[in-house]
Design a protein around this motif. Structure first.
Motif, PDB file in Angstrom:
ATOM      1  N   UNK A 125      22.672  67.023  14.202  1.00  0.00           N
ATOM      2  CA  UNK A 125      23.396  65.915  14.847  1.00  0.00           C
ATOM      3  C   UNK A 125      23.400  64.719  13.895  1.00  0.00           C
ATOM      4  N   UNK A 126      24.136  64.866  12.796  1.00  0.00           N
ATOM      5  CA  UNK A 126      24.074  63.881  11.709  1.00  0.00           C
ATOM      6  C   UNK A 126      24.582  62.506  12.137  1.00  0.00           C
ATOM      7  N   UNK A 127      25.424  62.468  13.172  1.00  0.00           N
ATOM      8  CA  UNK A 127      25.881  61.166  13.659  1.00  0.00           C
ATOM      9  C   UNK A 127      24.700  60.329  14.149  1.00  0.00           C
ATOM     10  N   UNK A 128      23.730  60.986  14.806  1.00  0.00           N
ATOM     11  CA  UNK A 128      22.556  60.276  15.300  1.00  0.00           C
ATOM     12  C   UNK A 128      21.649  59.854  14.146  1.00  0.00           C
ATOM     13  N   UNK A 129      21.557  60.687  13.115  1.00  0.00           N
ATOM     14  CA  UNK A 129      20.776  60.299  11.941  1.00  0.00           C
ATOM     15  C   UNK A 129      21.361  59.018  11.336  1.00  0.00           C
ATOM     16  N   UNK A 130      22.689  59.019  11.214  1.00  0.00           N
ATOM     17  CA  UNK A 130      23.339  57.865  10.588  1.00  0.00           C
ATOM     18  C   UNK A 130      23.266  56.635  11.476  1.00  0.00           C
ATOM     19  N   UNK A 131      23.363  56.833  12.788  1.00  0.00           N
ATOM     20  CA  UNK A 131      23.226  55.700  13.702  1.00  0.00           C
ATOM     21  C   UNK A 131      21.855  55.046  13.544  1.00  0.00           C
ATOM     22  N   UNK A 132      20.831  55.878  13.345  1.00  0.00           N
ATOM     23  CA  UNK A 132      19.471  55.358  13.192  1.00  0.00           C
ATOM     24  C   UNK A 132      19.291  54.672  11.845  1.00  0.00           C
ATOM     25  N   UNK A 133      19.759  55.306  10.769  1.00  0.00           N
ATOM     26  CA  UNK A 133      19.517  54.762   9.422  1.00  0.00           C
ATOM     27  C   UNK A 133      20.440  53.591   9.086  1.00  0.00           C
ATOM     28  N   UNK A 134      21.754  53.798   9.263  1.00  0.00           N
ATOM     29  CA  UNK A 134      22.724  52.765   8.899  1.00  0.00           C
ATOM     30  C   UNK A 134      22.757  51.647   9.925  1.00  0.00           C
ATOM     31  N   UNK A 135      22.327  51.971  11.158  1.00  0.00           N
ATOM     32  CA  UNK A 135      22.383  50.990  12.229  1.00  0.00           C
ATOM     33  C   UNK A 135      21.048  50.362  12.537  1.00  0.00           C
ATOM     34  N   UNK A 136      20.227  51.068  13.315  1.00  0.00           N
ATOM     35  CA  UNK A 136      18.992  50.487  13.834  1.00  0.00           C
ATOM     36  C   UNK A 136      18.022  50.074  12.727  1.00  0.00           C
ATOM     37  N   UNK A 178      25.147  46.106  10.730  1.00  0.00           N
ATOM     38  CA  UNK A 178      24.526  47.339  11.254  1.00  0.00           C
ATOM     39  C   UNK A 178      24.708  47.550  12.745  1.00  0.00           C
ATOM     40  N   UNK A 179      24.936  46.491  13.501  1.00  0.00           N
ATOM     41  CA  UNK A 179      25.168  46.647  14.941  1.00  0.00           C
ATOM     42  C   UNK A 179      26.418  47.495  15.163  1.00  0.00           C
ATOM     43  N   UNK A 180      27.489  47.148  14.477  1.00  0.00           N
ATOM     44  CA  UNK A 180      28.726  47.904  14.593  1.00  0.00           C
ATOM     45  C   UNK A 180      28.603  49.313  14.051  1.00  0.00           C
ATOM     46  N   UNK A 181      27.833  49.474  12.959  1.00  0.00           N
ATOM     47  CA  UNK A 181      27.653  50.804  12.387  1.00  0.00           C
ATOM     48  C   UNK A 181      26.939  51.726  13.366  1.00  0.00           C
ATOM     49  N   UNK A 182      25.919  51.214  14.026  1.00  0.00           N
ATOM     50  CA  UNK A 182      25.176  52.030  14.980  1.00  0.00           C
ATOM     51  C   UNK A 182      26.062  52.447  16.150  1.00  0.00           C
ATOM     52  N   UNK A 183      26.790  51.501  16.731  1.00  0.00           N
ATOM     53  CA  UNK A 183      27.643  51.820  17.874  1.00  0.00           C
ATOM     54  C   UNK A 183      28.770  52.765  17.470  1.00  0.00           C
ATOM     55  N   UNK A 220      27.342  32.101   2.550  1.00  0.00           N
ATOM     56  CA  UNK A 220      26.800  31.952   3.911  1.00  0.00           C
ATOM     57  C   UNK A 220      27.548  32.849   4.886  1.00  0.00           C
ATOM     58  N   UNK A 221      28.881  32.891   4.768  1.00  0.00           N
ATOM     59  CA  UNK A 221      29.662  33.749   5.656  1.00  0.00           C
ATOM     60  C   UNK A 221      29.385  35.226   5.391  1.00  0.00           C
ATOM     61  N   UNK A 222      29.268  35.579   4.100  1.00  0.00           N
ATOM     62  CA  UNK A 222      28.984  36.969   3.756  1.00  0.00           C
ATOM     63  C   UNK A 222      27.613  37.382   4.265  1.00  0.00           C
ATOM     64  N   UNK A 223      26.641  36.487   4.168  1.00  0.00           N
ATOM     65  CA  UNK A 223      25.276  36.825   4.565  1.00  0.00           C
ATOM     66  C   UNK A 223      25.155  37.042   6.069  1.00  0.00           C
ATOM     67  N   UNK A 224      25.798  36.204   6.881  1.00  0.00           N
ATOM     68  CA  UNK A 224      25.684  36.415   8.330  1.00  0.00           C
ATOM     69  C   UNK A 224      26.486  37.647   8.753  1.00  0.00           C
ATOM     70  N   UNK A 225      27.582  37.926   8.054  1.00  0.00           N
ATOM     71  CA  UNK A 225      28.346  39.140   8.362  1.00  0.00           C
ATOM     72  C   UNK A 225      27.536  40.383   7.999  1.00  0.00           C
ATOM     73  N   UNK A 226      26.842  40.336   6.854  1.00  0.00           N
ATOM     74  CA  UNK A 226      26.028  41.471   6.428  1.00  0.00           C
ATOM     75  C   UNK A 226      24.865  41.709   7.383  1.00  0.00           C
TER      76      UNK A 226
END
Length: 286
Positions: A184-195, A145-150, A135-141
């Motif tokens: 601008x690969x940072x923006x690509x990753x923000x979109x894919x890994x984050x949003x 992505x919020x942190x990854x995007x930021x 349960x803890x792992x699932x809510x953390x997972x």
């Protein structure tokens, strides 16, 4: 190469400066990630429908567990991220300069190390509280992505971790990467890994009740992040002191492939197990 390239927006990496105190956007990204992630995890735990189906239910965690878990997760991110960076990306340098290992403020954190740090923190905390690790792992997972995007947006503001040279119309010339236009690969990753990954996991938790199947959200995150990172590495320049590995692989790809494979195994096992009971209590569980 294109005749024109989009100019880099030259945002000052220091967001606020008061006398000798300088607060950087990168630091604010970490703070915002923790605060928003804390809020989102509280929302997940408070929504009984996500844990017990249309008839409602009770999460196998309490709000106070989330309040304390966020501190453990923060420590896991920072310590694990730093240790991972030292071991995976720059071991030779830090072996020769061990005093600089603790100088986190100079930069250098690895996602894969941070992920392992968070995993260990969740495991220890769940054992101490006698709460379900799943349960803890699932809510953390679901929140990660919020942190990854930021974090990726902060990389873009800093003008670091730039992409490979390209002739696409949206190419940018980064201030510390030479005169060549780059992805601008940072923006690509923000979109894919984050949003995108956040939206996938939100759809999974809210429409397909993935929190009722222990580890399903975690496994999906592992697959999703691994694939997104592998795709992103096709546009990103590898760290200069590491470069390309055999066959054109990068360290990011090498570390992400196991995540996809492990995630696939976790999802398969989760789908073979029964759903959480609607009357799940606040203790015990898978």
């Amino acid at each position: 190469m294109p005749l024109f390239a989009i100019p880099f927006p030259m945002i000052d990496p220091v967001a606020v400066e008061i006398g000798p105190l300088a607060i950087r956007w990168y630091a604010l990204a970490y703070v915002a990630s923790i605060l928003v992630g804390w809020w989102y995890m509280l929302r997940l735990v408070a929504n009984g429908r996500l844990w017990g189906g249309p008839g409602g239910g009770t999460a196998p965690l309490e709000k106070r567990d989330v309040d304390d878990l966020i501190l453990w997760v923060t420590l896991g991110i920072v310590l694990g991220g730093r240790i991972g960076y030292v071991l995976f990306y720059n071991f030779g340098y830090f072996a020769a300069h061990p005093a600089e290992i603790l100088q986190i403020w100079t930069g250098g954190l690895s996602f894969h190390g941070g992920f392992l740090g968070v995993a260990l923190a969740v495991l220890i905390f769940a054992y101490m509280r006698r709460r379900p690790v799943s349960a803890m792992a699932d809510i953390a997972a679901a929140t990660a992505p919020i942190g990854l995007m930021l974090g990726r947006l902060a990389n873009f503001i800093n003008g670091e971790l730039w992409g490979r040279t390209t002739d696409v119309p949206w190419a940018m010339v980064f201030p510390f990467a030479g005169p060549e236009p780059r992805h601008p690969s940072q923006l690509y990753q923000a979109a894919m890994e984050g949003l995108i990954l956040f939206l996938v996991l939100r759809l999974l938790t809210h429409r397909y009740e993935s929190l009722r199947r222990p580890w399903l959200t975690t496994g999906t995150f592992l697959i999703g992040y691994g694939i997104a990172r592998i795709i992103g590495e096709q546009f990103r320049m590898p760290d200069a002191h590491i470069g390309f590995l055999w066959g054109g692989l990068t360290m990011g790809i090498v570390l992400s492939v196991p995540m996809v494979l492990i995630g696939a195994g976790v999802v398969a096992i989760s789908l073979m197990r029964p759903k959480r009971a609607a009357e799940a209590s606040s203790t015990g569980g898978a």
